[in-house]
Design an enzyme around this catalytic site. Structure first.
Site, mmCIF file in Angstrom:
data_model
loop_
_atom_site.group_PDB
_atom_site.id
_atom_site.type_symbol
_atom_site.label_atom_id
_atom_site.label_comp_id
_atom_site.label_asym_id
_atom_site.label_seq_id
_atom_site.Cartn_x
_atom_site.Cartn_y
_atom_site.Cartn_z
ATOM 1 N N HIS A 258 -0.350 6.594 -5.071
ATOM 2 C CA HIS A 258 -1.267 6.734 -6.125
ATOM 3 C C HIS A 258 -1.423 5.107 -6.625
ATOM 4 O O HIS A 258 -0.462 4.280 -6.321
ATOM 5 C CB HIS A 258 -0.485 7.334 -7.402
ATOM 6 C CG HIS A 258 -1.377 7.550 -8.553
ATOM 7 N ND1 HIS A 258 -1.731 6.575 -9.496
ATOM 8 C CD2 HIS A 258 -2.238 8.631 -8.944
ATOM 9 C CE1 HIS A 258 -2.372 7.101 -10.470
ATOM 10 N NE2 HIS A 258 -2.768 8.596 -9.919
ATOM 11 N N ASP A 309 -2.099 16.409 -6.648
ATOM 12 C CA ASP A 309 -2.876 17.212 -5.547
ATOM 13 C C ASP A 309 -1.827 17.938 -4.627
ATOM 14 O O ASP A 309 -2.336 18.949 -4.259
ATOM 15 C CB ASP A 309 -3.813 16.320 -5.153
ATOM 16 C CG ASP A 309 -5.079 15.873 -5.801
ATOM 17 O OD1 ASP A 309 -5.504 16.847 -6.858
ATOM 18 O OD2 ASP A 309 -5.298 14.831 -5.727
HETATM 19 C C1 LIG Z 1 -4.434 7.156 -3.689
HETATM 20 C C2 LIG Z 1 -4.574 5.957 -2.950
HETATM 21 C C3 LIG Z 1 -6.021 5.845 -2.542
HETATM 22 C C4 LIG Z 1 -3.819 4.677 -3.720
HETATM 23 O O1 LIG Z 1 -4.093 3.923 -2.849
HETATM 24 P P1 LIG Z 1 -3.826 2.251 -2.988
HETATM 25 O O2 LIG Z 1 -3.168 2.036 -4.210
HETATM 26 O O3 LIG Z 1 -5.180 1.740 -2.732
HETATM 27 O O4 LIG Z 1 -2.727 2.055 -2.140
HETATM 28 P P2 LIG Z 1 -3.061 1.243 -0.615
HETATM 29 O O5 LIG Z 1 -4.108 1.739 0.014
HETATM 30 O O6 LIG Z 1 -3.182 -0.180 -0.718
HETATM 31 O O7 LIG Z 1 -1.516 1.739 0.426
HETATM 32 C C5 LIG Z 1 -0.520 0.951 0.344
HETATM 33 C C6 LIG Z 1 0.329 1.244 1.599
HETATM 34 O O8 LIG Z 1 0.678 2.840 1.619
HETATM 35 C C7 LIG Z 1 -0.013 3.306 2.733
HETATM 36 N N1 LIG Z 1 -0.497 4.674 2.012
HETATM 37 C C8 LIG Z 1 -0.901 4.723 0.803
HETATM 38 N N2 LIG Z 1 -0.978 6.073 0.633
HETATM 39 C C9 LIG Z 1 -0.905 6.898 1.641
HETATM 40 C C10 LIG Z 1 -0.779 7.993 2.192
HETATM 41 N N3 LIG Z 1 -1.478 9.168 1.393
HETATM 42 N N4 LIG Z 1 -0.294 8.217 3.180
HETATM 43 C C11 LIG Z 1 0.135 7.343 4.353
HETATM 44 N N5 LIG Z 1 -0.032 6.076 3.926
HETATM 45 C C12 LIG Z 1 -0.368 5.857 2.560
HETATM 46 C C13 LIG Z 1 -1.262 2.487 2.935
HETATM 47 O O9 LIG Z 1 -1.597 2.727 4.195
HETATM 48 C C14 LIG Z 1 -0.528 1.064 3.053
HETATM 49 O O10 LIG Z 1 0.078 0.869 4.015
HETATM 50 P P3 LIG Z 1 0.218 -0.437 4.615
HETATM 51 O O11 LIG Z 1 0.738 -1.458 3.454
HETATM 52 O O12 LIG Z 1 1.092 -0.379 5.997
HETATM 53 O O13 LIG Z 1 -1.057 -0.991 5.021
HETATM 54 C C15 LIG Z 1 -3.584 6.197 -1.780
HETATM 55 O O14 LIG Z 1 -2.314 6.494 -2.092
HETATM 56 C C16 LIG Z 1 -4.294 7.302 -0.622
HETATM 57 O O15 LIG Z 1 -5.196 7.400 -0.147
HETATM 58 N N6 LIG Z 1 -3.525 8.636 -1.017
HETATM 59 C C17 LIG Z 1 -4.099 9.889 -0.261
HETATM 60 C C18 LIG Z 1 -5.362 10.363 -1.121
HETATM 61 C C19 LIG Z 1 -4.694 11.174 -2.412
HETATM 62 O O16 LIG Z 1 -3.895 11.949 -2.452
HETATM 63 N N7 LIG Z 1 -5.688 10.806 -3.487
HETATM 64 C C20 LIG Z 1 -5.328 11.636 -4.841
HETATM 65 C C21 LIG Z 1 -4.821 10.519 -5.722
HETATM 66 S S1 LIG Z 1 -4.132 11.260 -7.076
#
Ligand SMILES: CC(C)(COP(=O)(O)OP(=O)(O)OC[C@H]1O[C@@H](n2cnc3c(N)ncnc32)[C@H](O)[C@@H]1OP(=O)(O)O)[C@@H](O)C(=O)NCCC(=O)NCCS
Length: 372
Positions: A258, A309
């Protein structure tokens, strides 16, 4: 323009003020914790709280329920229009179209006053489940079921989908799920709604745009992907090799992580108990066990806790709801938060118009077309 204020994805940037909810100390709607609300209130009480700013008394709640029940029917012309949409259309696309089309039959579509917007928000809340259920049934060659005012909001929604009186357990689970999805501060879709009305555009336009933003898999679309992943894994034995390979290949596992809750999403923790309760009635289904293995490894290896989710997808599955409705169900709840934010934005509006850091080429001398 200074680069000091720029953060990719606006991470950590305060983009406005709100009195509707906070995620600073757990999640609270208008000061009330989601744990208290989901334990003690029905979804209608929560929707009233978010829209009107205070918990309703018994009379206010009865009147609100009455308005939702009497406002739930949609124009027959709109149902005819749904019949003409190709069955291959995505349910979220139909929700977006539906929100937009509802404006054409709304008597106050062009009135942007606070009072008219509250009335329109209530009508959108009442009507979006009708569109969702009608589309779902039409798509499966079944006639739509009219809303029935004798049911609660959650029960009516299940009634319109299945044309059968819903089980109490399912109604309660749906009520809790709708409560947890109702509002969440400045997430992408809510911010979208605020940007739209900040131009003094109307509420239906804001909701249609917000639905478009919610559809993506990094936001609301994740709940559908979660179930697809669990079904793809298929068995408890397959869960560990699947998740280890996914993590090794840097696959994003839907339902985890998140932008703001780095220590865990309080909504996910709350809903997990309801999953366990409904799963107990499905002894042949090992989804809880598969989910348990995946969760343990993702938390242990990546320190990424599940978000709402993750349990929501399982909850809807145990209730027999089809995957393509999972994100539309998010819509029928979150329309409350979107509307409250749109109204709050308009009450104290300033056009949302940020700046960007330019990264393109420097000044170029004009080149005539024959010389390029
Ligand atoms: C929600 C979300 C977009 C937030 O992402 P964010 O704050 O932008 O975090 P980042 O994309 O910067 O990720 C940080 C690290 O965690 C990893 N990461 C984040 N979410 C991940 C996931 N669901 N599965 C695997 N790795 C994940 C990223 O790859 C990154 O790794 P790295 O530093 O080795 O490159 C992200 O966690 C995600 O894509 N989750 C899956 C989709 C989801 O469940 N969405 C509903 C949100 S309520």
């Amino acid at each position: 323009m200074s680069e000091l204020h720029y953060r990719p994805g606006l991470e950590g940037i305060v983009a406005g003020e709100t009195a509707i909810s906070t995620i600073s100390d757990g999640l609270r709607y208008r000061g009330y914790s989601i744990e208290d609300l989901a334990s003690h209130a029905g979804f209608e009480e929560v929707a009233y709280l978010i829209l009107h700013g205070a918990l309703p008394n018994a009379e206010q709640l009865a009147e609100f329920r009455g308005r939702l029940a009497s406002g739930a029917a949609v124009s027959g012309h709109l149902i005819d229009f749904l019949r003409k949409i190709p069955a291959s259309a995505g349910a979220m696309d139909v929700m977006r179209t539906g929100a937009s089309a509802l404006a054409h039959w709304d008597p106050e579509a062009g009135d942007n006053s606070h009072e008219a917007n509250l009335r329109k928000a209530e009508r959108l809340l009442a009507q979006l489940p009708t569109i969702m259920a009608a589309w779902h049934r039409l798509r499966h060659s079944q006639e739509p079921v009219s809303p029935d005012g004798k049911f609660s909001f959650a029960a009516n929604l299940l009634w319109m989908l299945h044309r059968a009186p819903p089980k109490d357990k399912f109604v309660r689970a749906m009520d809790v799920s709708l409560t947890l999805y109702a509002e969440h501060e400045f997430n992408a879709s809510t911010f979208t709604a605020r940007v739209v009305v900040s131009t003094l555009s109307d509420l239906h336009s804001a909701i249609a745009a917000a639905i478009g933003a919610l559809k993506g898999p990094l936001h609301g679309g994740a709940n559908e992907r979660v179930l697809e992943v669990l079904q793809q894994v298929g068995s408890k034995e397959n869960a560990e090799p699947w998740v280890r390979e996914a993590l090794a290949n840097k696959v994003r596992i839907m339902g985890f992580g998140h932008r703001v809750y780095k220590a865990g999403d309080p909504r996910a923790a709350f809903l997990k108990a309801y999953c366990a309760e409904l799963a107990a009635e499905k002894p042949d289904d090992d989804l809880e066990e598969i989910a348990g293995v995946i969760e343990e490894i993702v938390v242990g290896e990546k320190g990424l806790p599940p978000n709402l989710d993750w349990p929501s997808a399982r909850l809807y599955h145990y209730m027999g709801l089809p995957v393509e409705l999972y994100t539309p169900l998010f819509v029928v709840s979150r329309v409350v938060g979107w509307s409250a934010h749109a109204i709050e934005q308009l009450d104290n509006n300033r056009l949302i118009r940020p700046r960007s850091n330019y990264t393109g080429p420097g000044p170029q001398a004009w080149v005539a077309i024959e010389d390029r």
